[in-house]
Write a protein that holds these residues in place. Structure first.
Motif, PDB file in Angstrom:
ATOM      1  N   ASP A 110       8.502  -8.956  -0.061  1.00 35.14           N
ATOM      2  CA  ASP A 110       8.405  -8.446   1.302  1.00 35.14           C
ATOM      3  C   ASP A 110       7.155  -7.606   1.586  1.00 35.14           C
ATOM      4  OD1 ASP A 110      10.698  -9.696   1.716  1.00 35.14           O
ATOM      5  OD2 ASP A 110      11.957  -7.934   2.098  1.00 35.14           O
ATOM      6  N   TRP A 111       6.900  -6.627   0.708  1.00 40.38           N
ATOM      7  CA  TRP A 111       5.862  -5.658   1.055  1.00 40.38           C
ATOM      8  C   TRP A 111       4.454  -6.139   0.750  1.00 40.38           C
ATOM      9  CZ3 TRP A 111       3.041  -3.363  -2.939  1.00 40.38           C
ATOM     10  CH2 TRP A 111       3.546  -3.600  -4.228  1.00 40.38           C
ATOM     11  N   ASN A 112       4.351  -7.360   0.226  1.00 42.71           N
ATOM     12  CA  ASN A 112       3.011  -7.881  -0.051  1.00 42.71           C
ATOM     13  C   ASN A 112       2.207  -8.094   1.223  1.00 42.71           C
ATOM     14  OD1 ASN A 112       3.083  -7.825  -2.775  1.00 42.71           O
ATOM     15  ND2 ASN A 112       3.870  -9.907  -3.006  1.00 42.71           N
ATOM     16  N   GLY A 113       2.928  -8.175   2.337  1.00 41.86           N
ATOM     17  CA  GLY A 113       2.237  -8.377   3.604  1.00 41.86           C
ATOM     18  C   GLY A 113       1.625  -7.103   4.160  1.00 41.86           C
ATOM     19  N   LEU A 114       1.929  -5.956   3.535  1.00 44.03           N
ATOM     20  CA  LEU A 114       1.413  -4.693   4.060  1.00 44.03           C
ATOM     21  C   LEU A 114      -0.097  -4.611   3.931  1.00 44.03           C
ATOM     22  CD1 LEU A 114       4.012  -2.146   2.692  1.00 44.03           C
ATOM     23  CD2 LEU A 114       3.713  -2.869   5.053  1.00 44.03           C
ATOM     24  N   GLU A 115      -0.672  -3.966   4.864  1.00 44.09           N
ATOM     25  CA  GLU A 115      -2.118  -3.802   4.852  1.00 44.09           C
ATOM     26  C   GLU A 115      -2.532  -2.876   3.711  1.00 44.09           C
ATOM     27  OE1 GLU A 115      -4.540  -5.131   6.724  1.00 44.09           O
ATOM     28  OE2 GLU A 115      -3.011  -6.438   7.612  1.00 44.09           O
ATOM     29  N   LEU A 116      -3.678  -3.172   3.162  1.00 44.87           N
ATOM     30  CA  LEU A 116      -4.213  -2.339   2.075  1.00 44.87           C
ATOM     31  C   LEU A 116      -4.398  -0.889   2.533  1.00 44.87           C
ATOM     32  CD1 LEU A 116      -4.902  -3.024  -0.788  1.00 44.87           C
ATOM     33  CD2 LEU A 116      -7.264  -3.421  -0.112  1.00 44.87           C
ATOM     34  N   GLN A 117      -4.823  -0.741   3.777  1.00 43.93           N
ATOM     35  CA  GLN A 117      -5.046   0.610   4.300  1.00 43.93           C
ATOM     36  C   GLN A 117      -3.741   1.405   4.375  1.00 43.93           C
ATOM     37  OE1 GLN A 117      -7.700   2.329   4.827  1.00 43.93           O
ATOM     38  NE2 GLN A 117      -9.224   0.718   4.521  1.00 43.93           N
ATOM     39  N   ASP A 118      -2.633   0.701   4.676  1.00 41.39           N
ATOM     40  CA  ASP A 118      -1.329   1.382   4.704  1.00 41.39           C
ATOM     41  C   ASP A 118      -0.964   1.866   3.308  1.00 41.39           C
ATOM     42  OD1 ASP A 118      -0.982   0.965   7.408  1.00 41.39           O
ATOM     43  OD2 ASP A 118      -0.116  -1.029   7.101  1.00 41.39           O
ATOM     44  N   LEU A 119      -1.184   0.971   2.338  1.00 42.08           N
ATOM     45  CA  LEU A 119      -0.875   1.339   0.947  1.00 42.08           C
ATOM     46  C   LEU A 119      -1.746   2.508   0.486  1.00 42.08           C
ATOM     47  CD1 LEU A 119      -0.494  -2.169  -0.701  1.00 42.08           C
ATOM     48  CD2 LEU A 119       1.302  -0.462  -0.423  1.00 42.08           C
ATOM     49  N   LEU A 120      -3.017   2.447   0.863  1.00 43.47           N
ATOM     50  CA  LEU A 120      -3.935   3.524   0.481  1.00 43.47           C
ATOM     51  C   LEU A 120      -3.448   4.854   1.051  1.00 43.47           C
ATOM     52  CD1 LEU A 120      -6.636   4.472  -0.758  1.00 43.47           C
ATOM     53  CD2 LEU A 120      -7.683   4.020   1.466  1.00 43.47           C
ATOM     54  N   LYS A 121      -3.033   4.805   2.310  1.00 41.55           N
ATOM     55  CA  LYS A 121      -2.564   6.028   2.969  1.00 41.55           C
ATOM     56  C   LYS A 121      -1.349   6.600   2.223  1.00 41.55           C
ATOM     57  CE  LYS A 121      -1.672   7.688   7.678  1.00 41.55           C
ATOM     58  NZ  LYS A 121      -0.212   7.924   7.701  1.00 41.55           N
ATOM     59  N   MET A 122      -0.471   5.710   1.778  1.00 40.40           N
ATOM     60  CA  MET A 122       0.705   6.162   1.030  1.00 40.40           C
ATOM     61  C   MET A 122       0.295   6.841  -0.277  1.00 40.40           C
ATOM     62  SD  MET A 122       3.145   2.901   1.352  1.00 40.40           S
ATOM     63  CE  MET A 122       3.465   2.197   2.950  1.00 40.40           C
ATOM     64  N   ILE A 123      -0.641   6.236  -0.951  1.00 37.95           N
ATOM     65  CA  ILE A 123      -1.101   6.822  -2.221  1.00 37.95           C
ATOM     66  C   ILE A 123      -1.771   8.174  -1.958  1.00 37.95           C
ATOM     67  CG2 ILE A 123      -2.761   6.532  -4.121  1.00 37.95           C
ATOM     68  CD1 ILE A 123      -2.197   3.530  -4.019  1.00 37.95           C
ATOM     69  N   GLN A 124      -2.565   8.238  -0.889  1.00 38.64           N
ATOM     70  CA  GLN A 124      -3.249   9.498  -0.568  1.00 38.64           C
ATOM     71  C   GLN A 124      -2.263  10.600  -0.187  1.00 38.64           C
ATOM     72  OE1 GLN A 124      -6.203   8.372   2.382  1.00 38.64           O
ATOM     73  NE2 GLN A 124      -7.771   8.202   0.793  1.00 38.64           N
ATOM     74  N   GLU A 125      -1.129  10.180   0.358  1.00 37.45           N
ATOM     75  CA  GLU A 125      -0.141  11.183   0.786  1.00 37.45           C
ATOM     76  C   GLU A 125       0.718  11.689  -0.369  1.00 37.45           C
ATOM     77  OE1 GLU A 125       0.328   9.698   5.439  1.00 37.45           O
ATOM     78  OE2 GLU A 125       1.896   9.217   3.975  1.00 37.45           O
ATOM     79  N   LEU A 126       0.599  11.063  -1.514  1.00 39.20           N
ATOM     80  CA  LEU A 126       1.369  11.552  -2.679  1.00 39.20           C
ATOM     81  C   LEU A 126       0.874  12.952  -3.046  1.00 39.20           C
ATOM     82  CD1 LEU A 126       1.328   8.456  -5.089  1.00 39.20           C
ATOM     83  CD2 LEU A 126       3.335   9.384  -3.921  1.00 39.20           C
ATOM     84  N   PRO A 127       1.754  13.776  -3.610  1.00 38.38           N
ATOM     85  CA  PRO A 127       1.274  15.057  -4.145  1.00 38.38           C
ATOM     86  C   PRO A 127       0.163  14.795  -5.179  1.00 38.38           C
ATOM     87  CG  PRO A 127       3.659  14.982  -4.180  1.00 38.38           C
ATOM     88  CD  PRO A 127       3.196  13.604  -3.810  1.00 38.38           C
ATOM     89  N   ASN A 128      -0.776  15.722  -5.272  1.00 37.35           N
ATOM     90  CA  ASN A 128      -1.981  15.502  -6.092  1.00 37.35           C
ATOM     91  C   ASN A 128      -1.669  15.015  -7.504  1.00 37.35           C
ATOM     92  OD1 ASN A 128      -3.458  16.312  -3.923  1.00 37.35           O
ATOM     93  ND2 ASN A 128      -3.859  18.378  -4.683  1.00 37.35           N
ATOM     94  N   GLY A 129      -0.732  15.695  -8.170  1.00 31.42           N
ATOM     95  CA  GLY A 129      -0.416  15.347  -9.555  1.00 31.42           C
ATOM     96  C   GLY A 129       0.154  13.948  -9.670  1.00 31.42           C
ATOM     97  N   TYR A 130       1.067  13.598  -8.769  1.00 28.64           N
ATOM     98  CA  TYR A 130       1.662  12.251  -8.775  1.00 28.64           C
ATOM     99  C   TYR A 130       0.586  11.205  -8.570  1.00 28.64           C
ATOM    100  CZ  TYR A 130       6.221  14.548  -7.910  1.00 28.64           C
ATOM    101  OH  TYR A 130       7.335  15.313  -7.981  1.00 28.64           O
ATOM    102  N   ARG A 131      -0.302  11.499  -7.621  1.00 29.12           N
ATOM    103  CA  ARG A 131      -1.349  10.531  -7.302  1.00 29.12           C
ATOM    104  C   ARG A 131      -2.251  10.292  -8.519  1.00 29.12           C
ATOM    105  NH1 ARG A 131      -3.218  12.876  -3.091  1.00 29.12           N
ATOM    106  NH2 ARG A 131      -4.937  13.909  -4.126  1.00 29.12           N
ATOM    107  N   MET A 132      -2.603  11.391  -9.213  1.00 32.50           N
ATOM    108  CA  MET A 132      -3.453  11.248 -10.399  1.00 32.50           C
ATOM    109  C   MET A 132      -2.762  10.378 -11.445  1.00 32.50           C
ATOM    110  SD  MET A 132      -6.195  12.841  -9.711  1.00 32.50           S
ATOM    111  CE  MET A 132      -6.981  12.679 -11.282  1.00 32.50           C
ATOM    112  N   VAL A 133      -1.512  10.733 -11.765  1.00 32.88           N
ATOM    113  CA  VAL A 133      -0.797  10.009 -12.826  1.00 32.88           C
ATOM    114  C   VAL A 133      -0.608   8.551 -12.432  1.00 32.88           C
ATOM    115  CG1 VAL A 133       1.378   9.827 -14.078  1.00 32.88           C
ATOM    116  CG2 VAL A 133       0.368  12.073 -13.687  1.00 32.88           C
ATOM    117  N   PHE A 134      -0.235   8.312 -11.182  1.00 32.40           N
ATOM    118  CA  PHE A 134       0.002   6.929 -10.763  1.00 32.40           C
ATOM    119  C   PHE A 134      -1.273   6.093 -10.852  1.00 32.40           C
ATOM    120  CE2 PHE A 134       0.253   3.478  -7.705  1.00 32.40           C
ATOM    121  CZ  PHE A 134       1.417   2.860  -8.125  1.00 32.40           C
ATOM    122  N   ASN A 135      -2.371   6.644 -10.322  1.00 34.47           N
ATOM    123  CA  ASN A 135      -3.647   5.920 -10.382  1.00 34.47           C
ATOM    124  C   ASN A 135      -4.064   5.629 -11.820  1.00 34.47           C
ATOM    125  OD1 ASN A 135      -5.023   5.250  -7.879  1.00 34.47           O
ATOM    126  ND2 ASN A 135      -4.915   7.422  -7.399  1.00 34.47           N
TER     127      ASN A 135
END
Lengths: 186, 239
Positions: A110-135
């Motif tokens: 389902d979510w493969n249709g999401l725009e890359l920019q939407d996904l990027l925004k979600m990653i950017q909105e993660l708390p800093n530590g989560y974002r670092m570990v996830f990346n």
């Protein structure tokens, strides 16, 4: 082959301090590196700060680059390390958030249709530590041991932040999908 | 199962971002160009720093040989103070009169000054005055404790300026007719021990960066060098 030659030619100029060569090399690499920096930053301004610091460092260390491996991979590592450094510097501003466990699983397609920019925004909105570990784990392929060393946390801390980051992302993706679906139905 | 789903989730995101790129604003390159014009302060030329240290040590070691002691003494201002003033002048020199102990003993018309830096680091200064007034021999026992006077600290801690200070001090404190000759070899001997002492403080290895020994007549010799990969040692000095 042609591109390899061009990069090598530019590198020679950069090592001599040729400003035009430096600018050409920057123009060739900047968009892709900006894409990496955007994932590690909370917003565009932070991403450009990392990009700028990373490129200055790259030019200054160019003499250290052995022509053996991939140059782009080398620059990419410099960007990621610069992002890690920036994160560690700003560690005090890290905000912890409360998180409801997300147990629902997303369908894989389902979510493969999401725009890359939407996904990027979600990653950017993660708390800093989560974002670092996830990346570092999910996209860069670091191990938890390496992440623990780089970020100055424990391995179990890295694991728990990763699973929370995943859960948050899944939750956001689900929300977006539902909005998207509602809009289509209307 | 959960692990498989997580891996699939990670892989999907990784694939999506693999070719992700975005044009940064034009200001970024301008800032980079400005940053590249500034020198990189974080990278110190360590090799040069090391070389500079070696040169400084070498110049300290070679200095007494190149310049005769008479010239050093002649350069230094020679001040003869009346006996009564000498003691107070001494105290002022040491800037910390509280720790100077003065024992009065009457020794007429003799001038003696000893500067001894032995293995226990005890700096002993015996000062007496020469003049018409019945002179007093003053013993200044200076322990190298936290409150060691400035002059004594300079002798122990800094190899470069100590030559100056020591030479000047000797000229100021001595009657020029008397002990300039007898003082000079002691000064040199002290310097050898001093260099070894300073290096022992800085360098924890058994073979120090530079080891020095002094010959009675010929002055200082470097008897050992330890530059990490390169080690030189004069075996005759290993007694």
């Amino acid at each position: 082959m042609k591109q390899t030659f061009t990069i090598e030619y530019l590198l020679e100029g950069c090592k001599k301090g040729d400003r035009h060569a430096q600018e050409s090399l920057y123009r060739a690499l900047a968009p892709k590196m900006m894409g990496i920096c955007l994932r590690y930053a909370a917003d565009r301004a932070d991403a450009e700060d990392i990009l700028q610091t990373g490129f200055i460092r790259m030019f200054q260390r160019l003499a250290d680059f052995r022509m053996e491996g991939s140059f782009e991979g080398w620059v990419r590592r410099i960007m990621v390390n610069t992002a890690i450094e920036a994160y560690r510097k700003n560690l005090r501003t890290l905000t912890a958030i409360s998180l409801d466990d997300v147990n629902e699983e997303l369908s894989q397609t389902d979510w493969n249709g999401l725009e890359l920019q939407d996904l990027l925004k979600m990653i950017q909105e993660l708390p800093n530590g989560y974002r670092m570990v996830f990346n570092l784990y999910a996209i860069e392929g670091y191990s938890h041991r390496e992440i623990a060393d780089e970020l100055g946390i424990s391995e179990s801390g890295s694991k728990s932040q990763l699973s929370r980051a995943r859960a948050l992302l899944k939750e956001k993706i689900k929300e977006l999908e539902e909005k998207d679906h509602a809009r289509k139905v209307r | 199962m959960q692990e498989k789903l997580d891996k699939a989730f990670d892989r999907s995101l990784r694939d999506k971002f693999r070719e992700f790129s975005e044009e940064p604003s034009p200001a970024v390159w301008e800032q980079i160009a400005v940053g590249l014009d500034r020198p990189d302060r974080k990278r110190l030329p360590y090799a040069w720093l090391a070389a500079a240290c070696v040169v400084i040590f070498a110049s300290v070691l070679l200095w007494p040989k190149q310049e005769p002691e008479e010239m050093i003494l002649a350069k230094a201002p020679i001040i003869n103070l009346p006996a009564a003033e000498t003691a107070s002048a001494k105290q002022e020199n040491f800037k910390n009169p509280a720790i100077v102990q003065i024992d009065k003993k009457v020794v007429p018309n003799s001038v003696r000054y000893e500067d001894r830096l032995d293995s226990s680091n005890e700096l002993m200064v015996v000062v007496s005055s020469s003049a018409d007034v019945p002179a007093a021999q003053k013993e200044l026992n200076l322990q190298p404790a936290a409150s060691t006077p400035v002059v004594a600290e300079a002798v122990v801690a800094s190899p470069m300026p100590d030559m100056d200070i020591a030479a000047n001090t000797s000229a100021v404190m001595n009657d020029p007719e008397d002990s300039a000759d007898s003082f000079a070899p002691k000064q040199k001997k002290g310097l050898g021990k001093l260099v070894n002492f300073v290096l022992s403080q800085v360098d924890p290895r058994a073979d120090k960066l530079i080891e020095v020994s002094e010959d009675a007549g010929e002055g200082l010799h470097i008897t050992g060098l330890n530059l990490g990969l390169i080690k030189l040692k004069n075996k005759t000095s290993n007694k």
